[in-house]
Design a protein around this motif. Structure first.
Motif, mmCIF file in Angstrom:
data_model
loop_
_atom_site.group_PDB
_atom_site.id
_atom_site.type_symbol
_atom_site.label_atom_id
_atom_site.label_comp_id
_atom_site.label_asym_id
_atom_site.label_seq_id
_atom_site.Cartn_x
_atom_site.Cartn_y
_atom_site.Cartn_z
ATOM 1 N N LEU A 57 0.788 -1.257 0.059
ATOM 2 C CA LEU A 57 0.028 -0.003 0.003
ATOM 3 C C LEU A 57 0.938 1.407 -0.100
ATOM 4 O O LEU A 57 0.568 2.159 -0.675
ATOM 5 N N GLU A 81 -8.062 2.112 2.550
ATOM 6 C CA GLU A 81 -6.894 0.966 2.674
ATOM 7 C C GLU A 81 -5.893 1.440 3.526
ATOM 8 O O GLU A 81 -5.191 0.384 4.239
ATOM 9 N N SER A 85 -4.887 -0.700 7.103
ATOM 10 C CA SER A 85 -3.584 -1.407 7.238
ATOM 11 C C SER A 85 -2.614 -0.568 8.189
ATOM 12 O O SER A 85 -2.136 -1.511 8.959
#
Length: 116
Positions: A57, A81, A85
């Motif tokens: 990411l 996201e 994370s």
């Protein structure tokens, strides 16, 4: 249990924070062991996978932001996201930090107190 009477805190007296939450979103713990059991190995594998996802990411964020041609939807998805994370990485850091502190404390105890 930690804090019972005058007995020193032992590395095995505490629980490991696991890299997943319950269905209700509450933290899950594993009663301390030697770290070689099935659940410990599963937690280690999941932590490694979560850190790998985070690294991916970061690369994706650098690519998207570096291109300076993103849509609001892309930015929103990336933020969601990255946020998820980051929560996982934070949990891994807390768990590993706690275990390192307990190990350090156990190593500082005289041998006779560690064996109690």
């Amino acid at each position: 249990m930690p804090g019972d009477g005058d007995r020193p805190v032992n590395a095995m007296d505490t629980a490991r924070l696991l890299p997943w939450a319950s269905v209700e979103g509450k933290p899950c713990f594993l009663l301390a062991g030697d770290g070689t059991g099935y659940v410990s190995r599963l937690a280690d594998e999941m932590e490694a996978a979560q850190l790998t996802v985070a690294a991916g990411l970061i690369e994706e964020a650098e690519r998207v932001l570096g291109g300076r041609m993103w849509t609001p939807g892309e930015l929103h998805l990336l933020a969601v996201e990255l946020s998820e994370s980051l929560k996982c990485v934070w949990r891994v850091a807390e768990s590993r930090g706690d275990r390192l502190l307990r190990l350090e404390e156990a190593q500082e105890l005289p041998r006779s107190e560690r064996d109690e």
